[in-house]
Write a protein that holds these residues in place. Structure first.
Motif, PDB file in Angstrom:
ATOM      1  N   VAL A   1      33.835  39.725  44.165  1.00  0.00           N
ATOM      2  CA  VAL A   1      33.271  38.376  44.150  1.00  0.00           C
ATOM      3  C   VAL A   1      34.398  37.353  44.159  1.00  0.00           C
ATOM      4  O   VAL A   1      34.560  36.616  45.123  1.00  0.00           O
ATOM      5  CB  VAL A   1      32.341  38.158  42.938  1.00  0.00           C
ATOM      6  N   THR A   2      35.211  37.300  43.088  1.00  0.00           N
ATOM      7  CA  THR A   2      36.291  36.315  43.040  1.00  0.00           C
ATOM      8  C   THR A   2      37.237  36.585  41.879  1.00  0.00           C
ATOM      9  O   THR A   2      36.947  37.398  41.005  1.00  0.00           O
ATOM     10  CB  THR A   2      35.739  34.879  42.930  1.00  0.00           C
ATOM     11  N   TYR A   3      38.366  35.902  41.919  1.00  0.00           N
ATOM     12  CA  TYR A   3      39.282  35.769  40.783  1.00  0.00           C
ATOM     13  C   TYR A   3      39.276  34.297  40.412  1.00  0.00           C
ATOM     14  O   TYR A   3      39.319  33.443  41.295  1.00  0.00           O
ATOM     15  CB  TYR A   3      40.727  36.118  41.150  1.00  0.00           C
ATOM     16  N   VAL A   4      39.291  34.001  39.124  1.00  0.00           N
ATOM     17  CA  VAL A   4      39.446  32.628  38.664  1.00  0.00           C
ATOM     18  C   VAL A   4      40.593  32.612  37.671  1.00  0.00           C
ATOM     19  O   VAL A   4      40.602  33.368  36.704  1.00  0.00           O
ATOM     20  CB  VAL A   4      38.160  32.092  37.999  1.00  0.00           C
ATOM     21  N   ARG A   5      41.562  31.776  37.954  1.00  0.00           N
ATOM     22  CA  ARG A   5      42.685  31.578  37.044  1.00  0.00           C
ATOM     23  C   ARG A   5      42.519  30.197  36.431  1.00  0.00           C
ATOM     24  O   ARG A   5      42.329  29.212  37.151  1.00  0.00           O
ATOM     25  CB  ARG A   5      44.022  31.661  37.789  1.00  0.00           C
TER      26      ARG A   5
ATOM     27  N   LYS B   1      39.469  28.194  44.793  1.00  0.00           N
ATOM     28  CA  LYS B   1      38.430  27.928  45.795  1.00  0.00           C
ATOM     29  C   LYS B   1      38.606  28.806  47.030  1.00  0.00           C
ATOM     30  O   LYS B   1      37.628  29.327  47.579  1.00  0.00           O
ATOM     31  CB  LYS B   1      38.434  26.451  46.191  1.00  0.00           C
ATOM     32  N   LEU B   2      39.847  28.971  47.486  1.00  0.00           N
ATOM     33  CA  LEU B   2      40.098  29.805  48.669  1.00  0.00           C
ATOM     34  C   LEU B   2      39.778  31.268  48.390  1.00  0.00           C
ATOM     35  O   LEU B   2      39.263  31.974  49.261  1.00  0.00           O
ATOM     36  CB  LEU B   2      41.546  29.641  49.130  1.00  0.00           C
ATOM     37  N   ILE B   3      40.068  31.723  47.181  1.00  0.00           N
ATOM     38  CA  ILE B   3      39.732  33.101  46.811  1.00  0.00           C
ATOM     39  C   ILE B   3      38.221  33.276  46.755  1.00  0.00           C
ATOM     40  O   ILE B   3      37.684  34.264  47.272  1.00  0.00           O
ATOM     41  CB  ILE B   3      40.417  33.493  45.486  1.00  0.00           C
ATOM     42  N   ALA B   4      37.523  32.318  46.166  1.00  0.00           N
ATOM     43  CA  ALA B   4      36.059  32.390  46.104  1.00  0.00           C
ATOM     44  C   ALA B   4      35.442  32.401  47.502  1.00  0.00           C
ATOM     45  O   ALA B   4      34.417  33.040  47.734  1.00  0.00           O
ATOM     46  CB  ALA B   4      35.504  31.227  45.291  1.00  0.00           C
ATOM     47  N   ALA B   5      36.099  31.726  48.452  1.00  0.00           N
ATOM     48  CA  ALA B   5      35.626  31.686  49.839  1.00  0.00           C
ATOM     49  C   ALA B   5      36.137  32.868  50.661  1.00  0.00           C
ATOM     50  O   ALA B   5      35.813  32.983  51.837  1.00  0.00           O
ATOM     51  CB  ALA B   5      36.055  30.374  50.499  1.00  0.00           C
ATOM     52  N   HIS B   6      36.947  33.741  50.041  1.00  0.00           N
ATOM     53  CA  HIS B   6      37.529  34.919  50.697  1.00  0.00           C
ATOM     54  C   HIS B   6      38.372  34.531  51.912  1.00  0.00           C
ATOM     55  O   HIS B   6      38.328  35.179  52.956  1.00  0.00           O
ATOM     56  CB  HIS B   6      36.447  35.930  51.065  1.00  0.00           C
ATOM     57  N   GLU B   7      39.186  33.502  51.753  1.00  0.00           N
ATOM     58  CA  GLU B   7      40.050  32.959  52.812  1.00  0.00           C
ATOM     59  C   GLU B   7      41.491  33.430  52.605  1.00  0.00           C
ATOM     60  O   GLU B   7      42.367  32.635  52.244  1.00  0.00           O
ATOM     61  CB  GLU B   7      39.988  31.430  52.795  1.00  0.00           C
ATOM     62  N   ALA B   8      41.769  34.687  52.835  1.00  0.00           N
ATOM     63  CA  ALA B   8      43.091  35.261  52.548  1.00  0.00           C
ATOM     64  C   ALA B   8      44.218  34.544  53.281  1.00  0.00           C
ATOM     65  O   ALA B   8      45.222  34.186  52.666  1.00  0.00           O
ATOM     66  CB  ALA B   8      43.104  36.753  52.879  1.00  0.00           C
ATOM     67  N   THR B   9      44.088  34.330  54.568  1.00  0.00           N
ATOM     68  CA  THR B   9      45.197  33.754  55.331  1.00  0.00           C
ATOM     69  C   THR B   9      45.524  32.333  54.893  1.00  0.00           C
ATOM     70  O   THR B   9      46.673  31.908  54.994  1.00  0.00           O
ATOM     71  CB  THR B   9      44.924  33.772  56.848  1.00  0.00           C
TER      72      THR B   9
ATOM     73  N   ALA C   1      47.024  42.048  50.482  1.00  0.00           N
ATOM     74  CA  ALA C   1      46.320  42.586  49.308  1.00  0.00           C
ATOM     75  C   ALA C   1      45.019  41.823  49.060  1.00  0.00           C
ATOM     76  O   ALA C   1      43.975  42.426  48.786  1.00  0.00           O
ATOM     77  CB  ALA C   1      47.224  42.531  48.077  1.00  0.00           C
ATOM     78  N   PHE C   2      45.084  40.494  49.174  1.00  0.00           N
ATOM     79  CA  PHE C   2      43.857  39.705  49.018  1.00  0.00           C
ATOM     80  C   PHE C   2      42.838  40.080  50.093  1.00  0.00           C
ATOM     81  O   PHE C   2      41.659  40.279  49.804  1.00  0.00           O
ATOM     82  CB  PHE C   2      44.151  38.203  49.090  1.00  0.00           C
ATOM     83  N   ALA C   3      43.280  40.178  51.343  1.00  0.00           N
ATOM     84  CA  ALA C   3      42.368  40.516  52.440  1.00  0.00           C
ATOM     85  C   ALA C   3      41.693  41.861  52.191  1.00  0.00           C
ATOM     86  O   ALA C   3      40.496  42.016  52.455  1.00  0.00           O
ATOM     87  CB  ALA C   3      43.122  40.524  53.766  1.00  0.00           C
ATOM     88  N   GLY C   4      42.439  42.831  51.672  1.00  0.00           N
ATOM     89  CA  GLY C   4      41.857  44.132  51.358  1.00  0.00           C
ATOM     90  C   GLY C   4      40.788  44.034  50.292  1.00  0.00           C
ATOM     91  O   GLY C   4      39.726  44.676  50.396  1.00  0.00           O
ATOM     92  N   GLN C   5      41.033  43.223  49.283  1.00  0.00           N
ATOM     93  CA  GLN C   5      40.023  43.050  48.234  1.00  0.00           C
ATOM     94  C   GLN C   5      38.816  42.287  48.766  1.00  0.00           C
ATOM     95  O   GLN C   5      37.678  42.609  48.428  1.00  0.00           O
ATOM     96  CB  GLN C   5      40.631  42.349  47.028  1.00  0.00           C
ATOM     97  N   PHE C   6      39.045  41.283  49.591  1.00  0.00           N
ATOM     98  CA  PHE C   6      37.939  40.512  50.146  1.00  0.00           C
ATOM     99  C   PHE C   6      37.047  41.373  51.033  1.00  0.00           C
ATOM    100  O   PHE C   6      35.856  41.088  51.191  1.00  0.00           O
ATOM    101  CB  PHE C   6      38.452  39.315  50.948  1.00  0.00           C
ATOM    102  N   ALA C   7      37.597  42.425  51.621  1.00  0.00           N
ATOM    103  CA  ALA C   7      36.817  43.327  52.470  1.00  0.00           C
ATOM    104  C   ALA C   7      35.889  44.219  51.647  1.00  0.00           C
ATOM    105  O   ALA C   7      34.940  44.783  52.191  1.00  0.00           O
ATOM    106  CB  ALA C   7      37.752  44.181  53.315  1.00  0.00           C
TER     107      ALA C   7
END
Length: 124
Positions: free
Chosen positions: A65-69, A17-25, A54-60
């Motif tokens: 869109v997202t990763y789902v595990r 959910k946090l990845i889908a919301a692009h909430e890196a921190t 790394a997540f923040a760079g991808q979210f930029a």
């Protein structure tokens, strides 16, 4: 009472959910300070700060869109302090998708499950 397996599955859903919301921190508490991450192409990311970066760079990236595990299995050690999570992952970028298998090692630290290491293998 929540079982360790259920707790790990719940934490994985929350990271999705946090990845889908692009909430890196907000992802940082899910990782051990000394986490080791091998990404799908074999690259190595060391430390929670580097993983969050790394997540923040991808979210930029406007195409990310997202990763789902998706957890398929959680195995617990005899002491109940470490666990192996096996599953499938999908990365969604506008216009393309990658997918594969993963293994995450979780450890119980200060009463909470954190990711100690992860290995992602790109298969498609």
């Amino acid at each position: 009472m929540t079982t360790p397996e259920d707790a790990i599955r719940a934490r994985r859903r929350l990271t999705n959910k946090l990845i889908a919301a692009h909430e890196a921190t907000r992802l940082k508490p899910f990782f051990a300070t000394d986490v080791r991450l091998i990404v799908g192409d074999g690259g190595l990311v060391l430390g929670a700060d580097a993983v969050v970066e790394a997540f923040a760079g991808q979210f930029a990236d406007p195409d990310f869109v997202t990763y789902v595990r998706t957890t398929e299995q959680v195995e617990l050690d005899a002491a109940g302090l470490r666990a192996a999570e096996h599953g499938r992952w999908v990365a969604d970028w506008k216009g393309s998708e990658m997918a594969g298998s993963y293994l995450a090692v979780w450890r119980k630290a200060r009463g909470q499950w954190v990711i100690e290491s992860e290995l992602y293998v790109t298969l498609s």
